[in-house]
Design a protein around this motif. Structure first.
Motif, mmCIF file in Angstrom:
data_model
loop_
_atom_site.group_PDB
_atom_site.id
_atom_site.type_symbol
_atom_site.label_atom_id
_atom_site.label_comp_id
_atom_site.label_asym_id
_atom_site.label_seq_id
_atom_site.Cartn_x
_atom_site.Cartn_y
_atom_site.Cartn_z
ATOM 1 N N UNK A 110 0.818 -1.212 0.000
ATOM 2 C CA UNK A 110 0.000 0.000 0.000
ATOM 3 C C UNK A 110 0.850 1.259 0.000
ATOM 4 N N UNK A 111 2.036 1.188 0.620
ATOM 5 C CA UNK A 111 2.903 2.356 0.748
ATOM 6 C C UNK A 111 4.301 1.986 0.249
ATOM 7 N N UNK A 112 4.756 2.607 -0.805
ATOM 8 C CA UNK A 112 6.061 2.272 -1.373
ATOM 9 C C UNK A 112 7.199 2.915 -0.591
ATOM 10 N N UNK A 113 7.028 4.168 -0.201
ATOM 11 C CA UNK A 113 8.076 4.891 0.512
ATOM 12 C C UNK A 113 7.499 5.399 1.824
ATOM 13 N N UNK A 114 7.758 4.681 2.878
ATOM 14 C CA UNK A 114 7.179 5.011 4.182
ATOM 15 C C UNK A 114 8.287 5.417 5.148
ATOM 16 N N UNK A 115 8.309 6.688 5.540
ATOM 17 C CA UNK A 115 9.314 7.178 6.483
ATOM 18 C C UNK A 115 8.662 7.685 7.764
ATOM 19 N N UNK A 116 7.486 7.165 8.068
ATOM 20 C CA UNK A 116 6.775 7.623 9.258
ATOM 21 C C UNK A 116 7.432 7.052 10.516
ATOM 22 N N UNK A 117 7.325 7.790 11.597
ATOM 23 C CA UNK A 117 7.790 7.311 12.903
ATOM 24 C C UNK A 117 6.757 6.332 13.450
ATOM 25 N N UNK A 118 7.221 5.194 13.927
ATOM 26 C CA UNK A 118 6.306 4.119 14.319
ATOM 27 C C UNK A 118 6.584 3.635 15.739
ATOM 28 N N UNK A 119 5.532 3.242 16.460
ATOM 29 C CA UNK A 119 5.723 2.591 17.772
ATOM 30 C C UNK A 119 6.218 1.156 17.581
ATOM 31 N N UNK A 120 7.142 0.731 18.455
ATOM 32 C CA UNK A 120 7.689 -0.615 18.407
ATOM 33 C C UNK A 120 7.534 -1.258 19.778
ATOM 34 N N UNK A 121 6.975 -2.475 19.806
ATOM 35 C CA UNK A 121 6.844 -3.243 21.033
ATOM 36 C C UNK A 121 7.903 -4.327 21.012
#
Length: 293
Positions: free
Chosen positions: A128-139
Motif C-alpha cells: 500500500x505504501x512504497x516509501x514510508x518514512x513515518x515514525x512508528x511505535x515498536x513493542x
C-alpha cells in the motif's frame, strides 16, 4: 531444532515430539494471518500460545486451494507495551522470507536490530505504501537461554536526578552530532574520554558491575542478538502448558529501553525481584505498528 525453543519451555523434546507440537500449531492455531503478496500464493502464518504471550509461529504460504504449507517456525514472546517510537527501516533476511527491523536509538549507542514478529502486517503494508518514512511505535521483547540476577546499585534521589539530566544533555549532543555539529562531536569525544578515565580508576578497587548500572551490546554474529544488563521493573512466573516447564517473564529497563524477556527458570541463576538486575544474552524480537501517514 530452533535454539530458542528451550527459552519457552521446550528443553527436553526430541524431533518426533517437535513434529507433534508443530502439527498442533498448524491444526489448532490461536492466531492466523494471511496476506496477498502479489503472486499466485499468499504469505501466511499460524501461531499458538503455550504460556501467556509465549508460543510458536509457523510461517509459509497458502496455495490456490487454501492449503497451508509452512517454510519454517520460530518461538516468540510478545511484549505488552510500546518500547520505543522511532523511524524504522525493515530489511529482508537473505536465506528466507523473514525480516529484521532496525532503529537508531540514541540511548543505546548502537543501531537496534530486532526480528520482526508481525511480518504479515509488513508485507501487507508495503503493497500500500512504497516509501514510508513515518515514525512508528515498536513493542520489543526477547528470549534468553541463560541469565543471572544481580543486586542493584545504590542510588538516592539526587543520583537519579543527576543521571536523568546528564542523559538529556548527552542525547541533545548526539542529535546535534548526527546533524554534523563539530562542537557537539568534540564534546562527546571529551565526555567519553573522561568517562573511560573515571571507570578505569574505579575498576582498580571495585567490581565493574558495581560501576556499570546497565549496558546493551551486540553479541555473537547475528545482528539481533545482544548481551544486556538491565533493571527488573516487573516479573511473573508462568508455565508451559505442553511440557509443564516453569518460565520467568521479566520486564527490564535497559539504557532507558523497556522490554520483556522470557527465560526458562532452569536457566536463570538467582531469585528475581523488582529493583534487582538481570544480566544475560538475548534474542531481540519486536512488533511494529505500521501506519500510513
Amino acid at each position: 531444532m530452533h535454539d530458542y525453543l528451550r527459552a519457552i519451555g521446550f528443553s527436553g523434546i526430541d524431533k518426533a515430539e517437535l513434529k507433534k507440537i508443530l502439527k498442533s500449531v498448524a491444526d489448532e492455531p490461536k492466531y492466523e494471518y494471511v496476506t496477498d503478496n502479489g503472486v499466485d500464493s499468499a504469505v501466511g502464518e499460524k501461531s499458538k500460545d503455550f504460556a501467556e504471550r509465549v508460543g510458536i509461529t509457523l510461517r509459509g504460504e497458502y496455495d490456490e486451494h487454501g492449503e497451508f504449507s509452512y517454510e519454517y517456525y520460530f518461538p516468540y514472546i510478545k511484549g505488552d507495551e510500546v518500547s520505543v517510537i522511532e523511524e524504522i527501516s525493515v530489511e529482508k533476511h537473505a536465506d528466507r522470507t523473514s525480516y529484521v527491523g532496525i532503529s537508531d536509538n540514541v540511548n543505546l549507542g548502537v543501531s537496534l536490530a530486532f526480528y520482526l514478529l508481525n511480518m504479515v502486517d509488513y508485507v501487507d503494508h508495503v503493497h500500500k505504501v512504497r516509501h514510508d518514512h513515518a515514525i512508528k511505535p515498536v513493542i520489543l521483547s526477547a528470549l534468553s537461554l541463560s541469565g543471572k540476577i544481580l543486586l542493584p546499585i545504590y542510588k538516592d534521589e539526587e543520583d537519579v536526578r543527576r543521571r536523568n539530566s546528564d542523559q538529556k544533555t548527552r542525547n541533545s549532543l548526539i542529535n546535534a552530532a548526527k546533524q554534523g555539529d563539530q562542537e557537539a562531536i568534540e564534546n562527546l569525544t571529551l565526555e567519553d574520554l573522561d568517562l573511560f578515565s573515571a571507570v578505569s580508576k574505579r575498576a582498580r578497587k571495585e567490581d565493574v558491575l558495581s560501576i556499570v548500572e546497565s549496558y546493551f551490546m551486540p553479541f555473537g554474529i547475528a545482528c539481533d542478538e545482544y548481551s544486556v544488563l538491565g533493571t527488573i521493573i516487573d516479573f511473573e512466573d508462568t508455565v508451559n502448558s505442553y511440557t509443564g516447564e516453569e518460565l520467568c517473564l521479566l520486564k527490564l529497563e535497559c539504557n532507558d529501553l523497556i522490554f520483556d524477556v522470557c527465560i526458562n527458570k532452569k536457566d536463570l541463576f538467582g531469585e528475581p525481584a523488582i529493583g534487582r538486575r538481570f544480566k544475560g544474552n538475548i534474542w531481540m524480537q519486536g512488533c511494529v505498528e505500521f501506519m500510513t501517514v
